[in-house]
Design a protein around this motif. Structure first.
Motif, PDB file in Angstrom:
ATOM      1  N   LEU A   1      37.985  47.181  37.108  1.00  8.64           N
ATOM      2  CA  LEU A   1      38.735  45.935  36.977  1.00  8.64           C
ATOM      3  C   LEU A   1      38.572  45.322  35.589  1.00  8.64           C
ATOM      4  O   LEU A   1      39.516  44.739  35.042  1.00  8.64           O
ATOM      5  CB  LEU A   1      38.274  44.944  38.045  1.00  8.64           C
ATOM      6  N   ALA A   2      37.377  45.456  35.021  1.00 12.30           N
ATOM      7  CA  ALA A   2      37.142  44.923  33.668  1.00 12.30           C
ATOM      8  C   ALA A   2      38.007  45.657  32.645  1.00 12.30           C
ATOM      9  O   ALA A   2      38.606  45.030  31.762  1.00 12.30           O
ATOM     10  CB  ALA A   2      35.666  45.041  33.304  1.00 12.30           C
ATOM     11  N   ASP A   3      38.067  46.987  32.754  1.00 11.37           N
ATOM     12  CA  ASP A   3      38.910  47.762  31.837  1.00 11.37           C
ATOM     13  C   ASP A   3      40.382  47.385  32.000  1.00 11.37           C
ATOM     14  O   ASP A   3      41.115  47.242  31.013  1.00 11.37           O
ATOM     15  CB  ASP A   3      38.729  49.260  32.097  1.00 11.37           C
ATOM     16  N   ALA A   4      40.803  47.228  33.259  1.00 11.29           N
ATOM     17  CA  ALA A   4      42.195  46.864  33.515  1.00 11.29           C
ATOM     18  C   ALA A   4      42.496  45.465  32.982  1.00 11.29           C
ATOM     19  O   ALA A   4      43.588  45.218  32.450  1.00 11.29           O
ATOM     20  CB  ALA A   4      42.483  46.933  35.020  1.00 11.29           C
ATOM     21  N   ALA A   5      41.531  44.554  33.120  1.00 10.80           N
ATOM     22  CA  ALA A   5      41.720  43.195  32.605  1.00 10.80           C
ATOM     23  C   ALA A   5      41.883  43.206  31.093  1.00 10.80           C
ATOM     24  O   ALA A   5      42.705  42.462  30.536  1.00 10.80           O
ATOM     25  CB  ALA A   5      40.545  42.312  33.010  1.00 10.80           C
ATOM     26  N   MET A   6      41.118  44.051  30.413  1.00 10.07           N
ATOM     27  CA  MET A   6      41.239  44.145  28.954  1.00 10.07           C
ATOM     28  C   MET A   6      42.613  44.672  28.555  1.00 10.07           C
ATOM     29  O   MET A   6      43.185  44.241  27.545  1.00 10.07           O
ATOM     30  CB  MET A   6      40.137  45.044  28.389  1.00 10.07           C
ATOM     31  N   VAL A   7      43.139  45.604  29.336  1.00  7.34           N
ATOM     32  CA  VAL A   7      44.492  46.101  29.061  1.00  7.34           C
ATOM     33  C   VAL A   7      45.506  44.971  29.241  1.00  7.34           C
ATOM     34  O   VAL A   7      46.396  44.780  28.402  1.00  7.34           O
ATOM     35  CB  VAL A   7      44.840  47.286  29.985  1.00  7.34           C
TER      36      VAL A   7
END
Length: 217
Positions: A12-18
């Protein structure tokens, strides 16, 4: 929900950064193009003003999803092949530009015409008038609607999963498919979106207060 956050926190953190990166890039495109369109809308050359108005009305009258499909899936038909993330940024940016154009247009219209005429009589070029007279005056006027539009772009980024951009909505779909859970994953993503929106809103309020304090000096 806590279990989902612990288990899939990194995803979720990686997706949020995207999502954040795509939104910021789209806002940058939308703001720059929106200002250019606003200047075209008040241009003395009817053809340029008409072209800008047609663009604004077309974008505002069409769903963003249609534009994304045309860029990502229809682009190769015209020799334009883009990966999902650049296509998403371009689509959101072009779409947001129509709304930013109206914000800038209204702001520029609020400037006293006498000031513009006086600057022209003094021999100031149009670019200098825009940079030194118009933009500083309209900053306080356009900031609130611009922040609101930025929030809309952030939330619109959720549709980018349709063209396989690995943002929050795409991530939660994969998590839901893997865990067979629906409520908890989507509550997590809803909480993340709410947090991001609040950060943008609070940042806008801080910017408004600082701008108001600078104007009052």
């Amino acid at each position: 929900m806590i279990d989902i956050l612990i288990r899939y926190g990194a995803v979720l953190a990686d997706a949020a950064m995207v999502s954040i990166g795509v939104t910021a890039s789209a806002i940058a495109i939308g703001t720059g193009l929106g200002l250019a369109l606003a200047l075209m809308l008040r241009c003395r050359f009817a053809a340029l003003a008409l072209a800008a108005r047609a663009y604004v009305e077309l974008m505002r009258g069409s769903p963003v999803l249609i534009l994304l499909f045309l860029i990502y899936y229809g682009g190769p038909s015209f020799g334009v092949v883009l990966d999902a993330v650049p296509a998403g940024i371009l689509g959101l940016g072009l779409y947001a530009a129509a709304y930013f154009a109206e914000i800038f247009r209204a702001g520029l219209a609020s400037v006293e015409p006498g000031q513009i005429e006086a600057a022209r009589l003094l021999g100031l070029p149009s670019l200098s008038i825009l940079r030194r007279i118009e933009l500083p005056q309209i900053a306080a006027f356009i900031l609130p609607p611009s922040i609101n539009q930025a929030i809309i772009v952030l939330k619109d980024s959720a549709v980018l999963s349709i063209i396989t951009v690995p943002e929050l909505t795409k991530a939660v779909t994969l998590i839901s498919n893997e865990t067979f859970a629906v409520v908890a994953p989507y509550l997590c993503v809803g909480l993340i979106y709410w947090t991001l929106v609040e950060i943008v809103a609070q940042g806008g309020r801080i910017a408004e207060r600082r701008l108001a304090a600078r104007i009052s000096r």
